[in-house]
Design a protein around this motif. Sequence first.
Motif, PDB file in Angstrom:
ATOM      1  N   TYR A 202       0.493  -1.183   0.552  1.00 59.13           N
ATOM      2  CA  TYR A 202      -0.237  -0.340   0.060  1.00 59.13           C
ATOM      3  C   TYR A 202       0.632   0.881   0.327  1.00 59.13           C
ATOM      4  O   TYR A 202       0.142   2.017  -1.068  1.00 59.13           O
ATOM      5  CB  TYR A 202      -1.105   0.092   1.617  1.00 59.13           C
ATOM      6  CG  TYR A 202      -1.990   1.344   1.400  1.00 59.13           C
ATOM      7  CD1 TYR A 202      -2.946   0.868   0.690  1.00 59.13           C
ATOM      8  CD2 TYR A 202      -1.383   1.894   1.922  1.00 59.13           C
ATOM      9  CE1 TYR A 202      -3.792   1.887   0.957  1.00 59.13           C
ATOM     10  CE2 TYR A 202      -2.268   3.435   1.991  1.00 59.13           C
ATOM     11  CZ  TYR A 202      -3.714   3.918   1.101  1.00 59.13           C
ATOM     12  OH  TYR A 202      -4.053   3.923   1.977  1.00 59.13           O
ATOM     13  N   LEU A 203       1.901   0.804   0.708  1.00 55.99           N
ATOM     14  CA  LEU A 203       3.271   2.509   1.087  1.00 55.99           C
ATOM     15  C   LEU A 203       3.469   2.477  -0.004  1.00 55.99           C
ATOM     16  O   LEU A 203       4.690   2.823  -0.390  1.00 55.99           O
ATOM     17  CB  LEU A 203       3.162   2.460   1.990  1.00 55.99           C
ATOM     18  CG  LEU A 203       2.182   2.881   3.426  1.00 55.99           C
ATOM     19  CD1 LEU A 203       3.102   2.789   4.879  1.00 55.99           C
ATOM     20  CD2 LEU A 203       1.711   4.110   3.127  1.00 55.99           C
ATOM     21  N   ARG A 204       4.411   1.452  -0.644  1.00 54.47           N
ATOM     22  CA  ARG A 204       4.966   0.903  -2.028  1.00 54.47           C
ATOM     23  C   ARG A 204       6.596   1.384  -1.474  1.00 54.47           C
ATOM     24  O   ARG A 204       6.992   1.821  -2.296  1.00 54.47           O
ATOM     25  CB  ARG A 204       4.777   1.992  -3.190  1.00 54.47           C
ATOM     26  CG  ARG A 204       3.499   2.537  -4.102  1.00 54.47           C
ATOM     27  CD  ARG A 204       3.245   0.921  -4.456  1.00 54.47           C
ATOM     28  NE  ARG A 204       4.181   1.077  -5.883  1.00 54.47           N
ATOM     29  CZ  ARG A 204       3.645  -0.355  -6.543  1.00 54.47           C
ATOM     30  NH1 ARG A 204       2.742  -0.703  -6.217  1.00 54.47           N
ATOM     31  NH2 ARG A 204       4.661  -0.367  -7.315  1.00 54.47           N
ATOM     32  N   GLU A 205       7.149   0.747  -0.474  1.00 57.87           N
ATOM     33  CA  GLU A 205       7.877   0.289  -0.113  1.00 57.87           C
ATOM     34  C   GLU A 205       8.304  -1.089  -0.180  1.00 57.87           C
ATOM     35  O   GLU A 205       8.784  -2.283   0.094  1.00 57.87           O
ATOM     36  CB  GLU A 205       7.898   0.262   1.824  1.00 57.87           C
ATOM     37  CG  GLU A 205       7.291   2.031   2.376  1.00 57.87           C
ATOM     38  CD  GLU A 205       7.407   1.699   3.739  1.00 57.87           C
ATOM     39  OE1 GLU A 205       7.626   0.905   4.404  1.00 57.87           O
ATOM     40  OE2 GLU A 205       6.616   3.045   4.617  1.00 57.87           O
ATOM     41  N   ASP A 206       9.214  -1.138  -1.498  1.00 58.11           N
ATOM     42  CA  ASP A 206       9.463  -2.090  -2.017  1.00 58.11           C
ATOM     43  C   ASP A 206      10.903  -2.505  -1.287  1.00 58.11           C
ATOM     44  O   ASP A 206      11.329  -3.157  -0.934  1.00 58.11           O
ATOM     45  CB  ASP A 206       9.784  -1.928  -3.703  1.00 58.11           C
ATOM     46  CG  ASP A 206      10.914  -0.840  -4.171  1.00 58.11           C
ATOM     47  OD1 ASP A 206      10.839   0.525  -2.990  1.00 58.11           O
ATOM     48  OD2 ASP A 206      11.380  -0.828  -5.479  1.00 58.11           O
ATOM     49  N   GLU A 207      12.051  -1.889  -0.789  1.00 55.00           N
ATOM     50  CA  GLU A 207      12.783  -2.127  -0.090  1.00 55.00           C
ATOM     51  C   GLU A 207      13.127  -2.652   1.143  1.00 55.00           C
ATOM     52  O   GLU A 207      13.490  -3.944   1.349  1.00 55.00           O
ATOM     53  CB  GLU A 207      13.760  -0.846   0.166  1.00 55.00           C
ATOM     54  CG  GLU A 207      15.047  -0.416  -0.945  1.00 55.00           C
ATOM     55  CD  GLU A 207      15.576   0.736  -1.012  1.00 55.00           C
ATOM     56  OE1 GLU A 207      16.376   0.997   0.318  1.00 55.00           O
ATOM     57  OE2 GLU A 207      15.673   1.738  -2.155  1.00 55.00           O
ATOM     58  N   HIS A 208      11.331  -2.721   1.635  1.00 53.35           N
ATOM     59  CA  HIS A 208      11.430  -3.146   2.806  1.00 53.35           C
ATOM     60  C   HIS A 208      10.664  -4.541   2.348  1.00 53.35           C
ATOM     61  O   HIS A 208      10.487  -5.596   3.710  1.00 53.35           O
ATOM     62  CB  HIS A 208      10.130  -1.883   3.858  1.00 53.35           C
ATOM     63  CG  HIS A 208      11.390  -0.793   3.972  1.00 53.35           C
ATOM     64  ND1 HIS A 208      10.671   0.312   4.222  1.00 53.35           N
ATOM     65  CD2 HIS A 208      12.264  -0.679   4.415  1.00 53.35           C
ATOM     66  CE1 HIS A 208      11.211   1.431   5.474  1.00 53.35           C
ATOM     67  NE2 HIS A 208      12.776   0.856   4.473  1.00 53.35           N
TER      68      HIS A 208
END
Length: 467
Positions: A202-208
């Motif tokens: 949802y937050l687009r935090e691909d690295e996380h």
Amino acid sequence: MDIDAQGAPYRPDPAILLLAPWLADPVRPAAFPEARVRWRNDRWASAVGLGGMDDAAWAARFARFEPLAGNLPQPLALRYHGHQFRVYNPDLGDGRGFLYAQLRDGAKDAGGRLLDLGTKGSGQTPWSRQGDGRLTLKGAVREILATEMLEALGVNTSKTFSVIETGEALQRGDERSPTRSAVLVRLSHGHIRIGTFQRLAYLREDEHMAQLVGYCLAQYPGPLPPVGAPGRDEPAVILLHQVVERLADLAAAWMVAGFVHGVLNTDNMNISGESFDYGPWRWLPAWDPAFTAAYFDHGGLYAFGRQPEALHWNCGQLAVALRLLADAPPLIAALERFGPLYQAALARRFAWRLGIAPGALDDDMALVAAAERQMRESALSPDAFFAAHRGGTAPPEGAFGDIVAAREPVAAPLDLPVPTLEIAEVERVWAAIAEHDDWAPLNDKVAAIRALGRALGPAPEPAPTLP
């Protein structure tokens, strides 16, 4: 530290700290007016090196939450989103619980599992919304019963580790109020939920997201996807295959146990495939696919017979979240394995609970269908039905009897009274506590459940995935 460990050594391993800056919020536990130790799971405490505490030390750790040596310096409330009755909610997270500690049940290099000690009813957090962060004592007693029975019936479940009465009077709409309060600690194989991945997508935090996938593969290892599966070497695809395998087996385990979880939202789905977060659960009084546990589940979304569908749908939401890291086709291929894996697990577990040798899958599915018909026609509860037919002891009846008679018994008949957890029995156990502060019926019930677990023996392991 004043812990005289009994059994296994205490092995702290707060691995979550690597992810904590973006996965969790440090919190403080509530200051409770009392701390009366009501339940200690000494069997599991011994297994993780925490079996030597007296009640004062136990209360210090599991009511006041003084840090365990070498462990988390402060409790962590985990962040996540989730679908609640198929409606997406980005305003979730640990609202009345937190992660207190992580430890292993064996040496890491010898396959010891990473386990979490997490709470329920430990106070408010940034994710409490309008809640008081508390748990009723009745809710805690119900969770003891559910986890003990599921463990006895071979279901992969969290363990109720501790229940401490906390001396507060709570108001609840679904219990006679004011009602007594408690704080519960559960031992589980991780608190990473499908909703944890949904939040990062949802937050687009691909690295996380990539870090979380790596953490889960390292801490909850499983087999590689089958040979020839697309994307077989991609971490996100590997993880989805493993979760599909685990949740297909969990769905089958619930069905064979005659158990209705009640609230199968994606924030209640642990990627380790472990049943947890018990609220309005029920055991079937009779084999009825339409039976629901939650009074607010008006449409029967999470009815008994729809639980496999619900878990498959939840796996689909994990696949949607993992699109942040992987293409759709290999994720879809992983999802398509759910149905066959569920059938295989259902057949394997049915034969196990009947105490007969498994057969070919088609024959076993015919056995399942015949057993379901027999349960409907006889009006026996699943507990009574399986007990009556354990080891092929009941007289042959119709198609089901013919199938069972042709199988080799591989387990002895149950030579003990079979405990049940139908709602009237649960209320009887609670009434003794609520009205007389009498804990003997609970202790007797747990002893009977554990005797059943010893008589049944361990549930069969899933068939290994081909390398």
